[in-house]
Design an enzyme around this catalytic site. Structure first.
Site, short mmCIF file in Angstrom:
data_model
loop_
_atom_site.label_atom_id
_atom_site.label_comp_id
_atom_site.label_asym_id
_atom_site.label_seq_id
_atom_site.Cartn_x
_atom_site.Cartn_y
_atom_site.Cartn_z
N THR A 108 -4.59 14.09 -13.79
CA THR A 108 -5.73 14.08 -14.72
C THR A 108 -6.12 15.49 -15.14
O THR A 108 -5.94 16.47 -14.39
CB THR A 108 -6.93 13.41 -14.02
N ASP A 109 -6.77 15.60 -16.31
CA ASP A 109 -7.32 16.88 -16.74
C ASP A 109 -8.55 17.27 -15.92
O ASP A 109 -9.00 18.42 -15.97
CB ASP A 109 -7.67 16.85 -18.24
N GLU A 110 -9.11 16.31 -15.17
CA GLU A 110 -10.34 16.61 -14.42
C GLU A 110 -10.11 17.66 -13.33
O GLU A 110 -11.07 18.26 -12.84
CB GLU A 110 -10.93 15.33 -13.81
N LYS A 120 -7.36 14.29 -6.59
CA LYS A 120 -6.20 14.37 -7.48
C LYS A 120 -5.61 15.78 -7.44
O LYS A 120 -4.39 15.96 -7.49
CB LYS A 120 -6.59 14.01 -8.92
N TYR A 156 -13.27 12.54 -6.74
CA TYR A 156 -12.07 12.02 -7.40
C TYR A 156 -11.15 13.15 -7.83
O TYR A 156 -9.95 13.18 -7.48
CB TYR A 156 -12.45 11.16 -8.63
N ASP A 190 0.84 -1.19 0.00
CA ASP A 190 0.00 0.00 0.00
C ASP A 190 0.88 1.25 0.00
O ASP A 190 1.81 1.35 0.83
CB ASP A 190 -0.86 -0.06 1.29
N ASN A 210 -7.76 8.10 -21.08
CA ASN A 210 -7.00 7.04 -21.76
C ASN A 210 -7.93 5.90 -22.16
O ASN A 210 -8.96 5.67 -21.53
CB ASN A 210 -5.96 6.46 -20.81
P1 NAD Z 1 -6.64 2.05 -12.28
O1 NAD Z 1 -7.78 2.23 -11.35
O2 NAD Z 1 -6.83 1.17 -13.47
O3 NAD Z 1 -5.39 1.47 -11.48
C1 NAD Z 1 -5.01 1.95 -10.23
C2 NAD Z 1 -3.99 0.99 -9.64
O4 NAD Z 1 -3.57 1.53 -8.37
C3 NAD Z 1 -4.56 -0.41 -9.37
O5 NAD Z 1 -3.66 -1.39 -9.82
C4 NAD Z 1 -4.71 -0.45 -7.85
O6 NAD Z 1 -4.56 -1.76 -7.31
C5 NAD Z 1 -3.59 0.47 -7.41
N1 NAD Z 1 -3.83 1.06 -6.09
C6 NAD Z 1 -4.98 1.65 -5.65
N2 NAD Z 1 -4.83 2.05 -4.38
C7 NAD Z 1 -3.57 1.72 -4.01
C8 NAD Z 1 -2.82 1.90 -2.83
N3 NAD Z 1 -3.33 2.49 -1.73
N4 NAD Z 1 -1.54 1.45 -2.80
C9 NAD Z 1 -0.99 0.85 -3.89
N5 NAD Z 1 -1.67 0.66 -5.04
C10 NAD Z 1 -2.94 1.09 -5.10
O7 NAD Z 1 -6.18 3.51 -12.71
P2 NAD Z 1 -5.64 4.03 -14.12
O8 NAD Z 1 -6.80 4.33 -14.98
O9 NAD Z 1 -4.58 3.13 -14.59
O10 NAD Z 1 -5.02 5.42 -13.68
C11 NAD Z 1 -3.65 5.52 -13.29
C12 NAD Z 1 -3.35 6.94 -12.87
O11 NAD Z 1 -3.59 7.81 -13.99
C13 NAD Z 1 -4.22 7.45 -11.74
O12 NAD Z 1 -3.43 8.25 -10.92
C14 NAD Z 1 -5.29 8.28 -12.43
O13 NAD Z 1 -5.75 9.31 -11.60
C15 NAD Z 1 -4.51 8.82 -13.60
N6 NAD Z 1 -5.30 9.13 -14.80
C16 NAD Z 1 -6.06 8.15 -15.40
C17 NAD Z 1 -6.75 8.46 -16.57
C18 NAD Z 1 -7.58 7.43 -17.30
O14 NAD Z 1 -8.23 7.79 -18.29
N7 NAD Z 1 -7.59 6.17 -16.89
C19 NAD Z 1 -6.68 9.75 -17.12
C20 NAD Z 1 -5.94 10.72 -16.44
C21 NAD Z 1 -5.23 10.38 -15.30
O1 DAU Z 2 -10.33 12.76 -17.97
C1 DAU Z 2 -9.50 11.86 -17.33
C2 DAU Z 2 -10.30 10.90 -16.48
O2 DAU Z 2 -10.95 10.00 -17.38
C3 DAU Z 2 -9.46 10.13 -15.47
O3 DAU Z 2 -8.87 11.03 -14.58
C4 DAU Z 2 -10.29 9.10 -14.74
O4 DAU Z 2 -9.47 8.32 -13.89
C5 DAU Z 2 -10.96 8.19 -15.75
O5 DAU Z 2 -11.81 7.27 -15.10
C6 DAU Z 2 -11.75 9.01 -16.77
O6 DAU Z 2 -12.89 9.63 -16.13
P1 DAU Z 2 -14.30 9.72 -16.85
O7 DAU Z 2 -15.33 9.91 -15.81
O8 DAU Z 2 -14.27 10.69 -17.97
O9 DAU Z 2 -14.36 8.24 -17.48
P2 DAU Z 2 -15.58 7.19 -17.60
O10 DAU Z 2 -15.07 6.08 -18.48
O11 DAU Z 2 -16.13 6.83 -16.29
O12 DAU Z 2 -16.67 8.01 -18.39
C7 DAU Z 2 -16.40 8.59 -19.66
C8 DAU Z 2 -17.65 9.38 -20.06
O13 DAU Z 2 -18.71 8.46 -20.32
C9 DAU Z 2 -18.16 10.31 -18.99
O14 DAU Z 2 -18.70 11.48 -19.60
C10 DAU Z 2 -19.29 9.53 -18.32
C11 DAU Z 2 -19.84 8.70 -19.45
N1 DAU Z 2 -20.38 7.37 -19.08
C12 DAU Z 2 -19.60 6.55 -18.32
C13 DAU Z 2 -20.06 5.31 -17.95
C14 DAU Z 2 -19.19 4.40 -17.10
C15 DAU Z 2 -21.65 6.99 -19.51
O15 DAU Z 2 -22.33 7.72 -20.22
N2 DAU Z 2 -22.09 5.75 -19.13
C16 DAU Z 2 -21.36 4.90 -18.37
O16 DAU Z 2 -21.86 3.79 -18.04
#
Ligand code: NAD
Ligand code: DAU
Length: 368
Positions: A149-151, A179, A175, A76, A205
């Site tokens: 993240t851009d959020e 961040k 969330y 962790d 992504n």
């Molecule tokens: P994910 O949820 O797929 O993976 C997160 C990982 O972190 C998992 O393997 C989980 O087991 C691990 N984790 C969670 N809590 C933990 C802890 N306390 N200690 C150690 N490990 C822990 O996330 P992701 O989509 O791969 O995102 C990775 C990073 O990129 C995050 O910081 C997220 O905020 C950022 N990000 C993601 C996106 C996206 O679109 N997925 C976009 C922008 C930024």
């Molecule tokens: O912008 C970066 C972020 O993108 C990351 O920081 C987050 O970790 C990642 O989860 C992602 O966030 P979003 O909320 O944009 O992703 P999600 O896939 O949950 O949703 C994408 C869009 O689709 C959002 O506008 C919500 C919508 N959505 C999502 C789900 C799961 C739906 O309409 N229906 C759904 O069931």
């Protein structure tokens, strides 16, 4: 075989090897980054620290476990003893910090885990690395990359300019607020202690190893199961889609070329309305999946109640990264989506076990 052959920043022969700790390396982006790094920098020592929450999956790293340059540690990031020990034992010089609670819908249901991991966990890592870096004599080449993240920038109107690095922080969900807190800590550790931190803020992504709760895999899997496709609100929300391997190549540039203390935005130049993206997924499934329970898949689209506080539009301006570090996204959303859908069709053994009873319970609570 990857979709794009991204060029690594430095040929391994000309570059001193690194000892890199990748937190969250069993998650979606983390596991793609581990694969990217192993492929491009095979001489590096790669250590993954991951708590294996519901979102972490050892199977995403199965081909690497047992390789001599690779170590997986289940632990962790909030556990300072574990982090201190690992940094020292492995003589880590580079941290790529991905570990987080990442799903907005879950942050609305239960924000506490987000504050714990994203804020306290990031603080714990930063503070352990500060001590470790100091013990090592503060080498100039050490790096701590905080992936964000851009959020954190909030929501754009239809005609607003895209987010750039100087856009004010306006996080709207638990969330994104967690961040934002972690970004401020990373920035403060550079300004206060001179620690060599870097921050990246990227858009949505997509690609292989994406957990089924997220929009693209959720829609693809529901189509295969003949389940409805829940589109939130009016489906007009916009996301800027970034193929995960393009993201990895951007992080490579930042780690190798950026001055310390910098922030870079990373985006795919792929703004798409949710309803258009879901329609593209349906069309690809109609084309690529042989035995669909419902065809055309678009018949499954269902508009459902909106996500509370749902951000309307995200768009990233990556000019700084492109002009200063020479990075470009190389994959269009049409290409990346086709490759991603193909991957889910070919890898049910990866995603089927993730549809556990725990996941079904979560699903019911969001989509009831
Ligand atoms: P994910 O949820 O797929 O993976 C997160 C990982 O972190 C998992 O393997 C989980 O087991 C691990 N984790 C969670 N809590 C933990 C802890 N306390 N200690 C150690 N490990 C822990 O996330 P992701 O989509 O791969 O995102 C990775 C990073 O990129 C995050 O910081 C997220 O905020 C950022 N990000 C993601 C996106 C996206 O679109 N997925 C976009 C922008 C930024
Ligand atoms: O912008 C970066 C972020 O993108 C990351 O920081 C987050 O970790 C990642 O989860 C992602 O966030 P979003 O909320 O944009 O992703 P999600 O896939 O949950 O949703 C994408 C869009 O689709 C959002 O506008 C919500 C919508 N959505 C999502 C789900 C799961 C739906 O309409 N229906 C759904 O069931």
């Amino acid at each position: 075989m990857s979709l794009v052959e991204q060029l690594p920043m430095n040929t391994p022969a000309l570059r001193p090897s690194r000892r890199i700790l990748i937190t969250g390396g069993a998650g979606f982006i983390g596991s793609n980054f581990v694969h990217y790094w192993c492929k491009h920098y095979p001489g590096d020592r790669i250590v993954v620290l991951d708590a294996l929450t519901y979102a972490g999956n050892r199977d995403s790293l199965a081909d690497l476990i047992g390789q001599s340059n690779f170590r997986f540690v289940q632990g962790d990031i909030c556990d300072s003893n574990c982090v201190d020990l690992l940094l020292a034992e492995e003589a880590i010089d580079t941290v790529a910090h991905f570990a987080a609670e990442s799903h907005v819908d879950r942050s609305i249901l239960a924000p506490d885990a987000f504050v714990r991991t994203n804020v306290v966990g990031t603080f714990t890592l930063l503070d352990s690395f500060r001590q470790h870096w100091s013990n090592r004599g503060k080498p100039e080449s050490d790096r701590f990359l905080h992936v964000s993240t851009d959020e954190v920038y909030g929501s754009l109107g239809p005609n607003d300019p895209a987010f750039c690095e100087t856009t004010a922080y306006t996080p709207n969900s638990p969330y994104s607020a967690s961040k934002a807190g972690s970004d401020h800590l990373a920035r403060a550790y550079f300004h206060t202690y001179g620690m060599p931190t870097l921050i990246t803020n990227c858009s949505n992504n997509y690609g292989p190893y994406h957990f089924p709760e997220k929009l693209i895999p959720l829609m693809a899997i529901n189509i295969l199961m003949g389940k409805s496709l829940p589109v939130y609100g009016d489906g007009q929300n916009i996301r800027d889609w970034l193929y995960v391997e393009d993201h990895c190549s951007a992080l490579d540039r930042v780690l190798h070329r950026s001055a310390v203390g910098e922030t870079y935005n990373i985006g795919g130049n792929n703004e798409v309305k949710n309803i258009d993206l879901v329609t593209m997924i349906c069309d690809l499934m109609d084309e690529l999946a042989p035995n669909l329970p419902v065809r055309p898949a678009g018949e499954l689209i269902t508009f459902v109640k909106d996500r509370p506080g749902h951000d309307r539009r995200y768009a990233i301006d990556s000019t700084k990264l492109q002009t200063e570090l020479g990075w470009q996204p190389s994959v269009t959303v049409a290409e990346g989506l086709r490759h991603t859908i193909q991957w889910y069709l070919e890898n049910p053994a990866w995603w089927q076990p993730l549809l556990s009873a725990e996941y079904q319970e979560y699903y019911q609570s969001v989509y009831a």
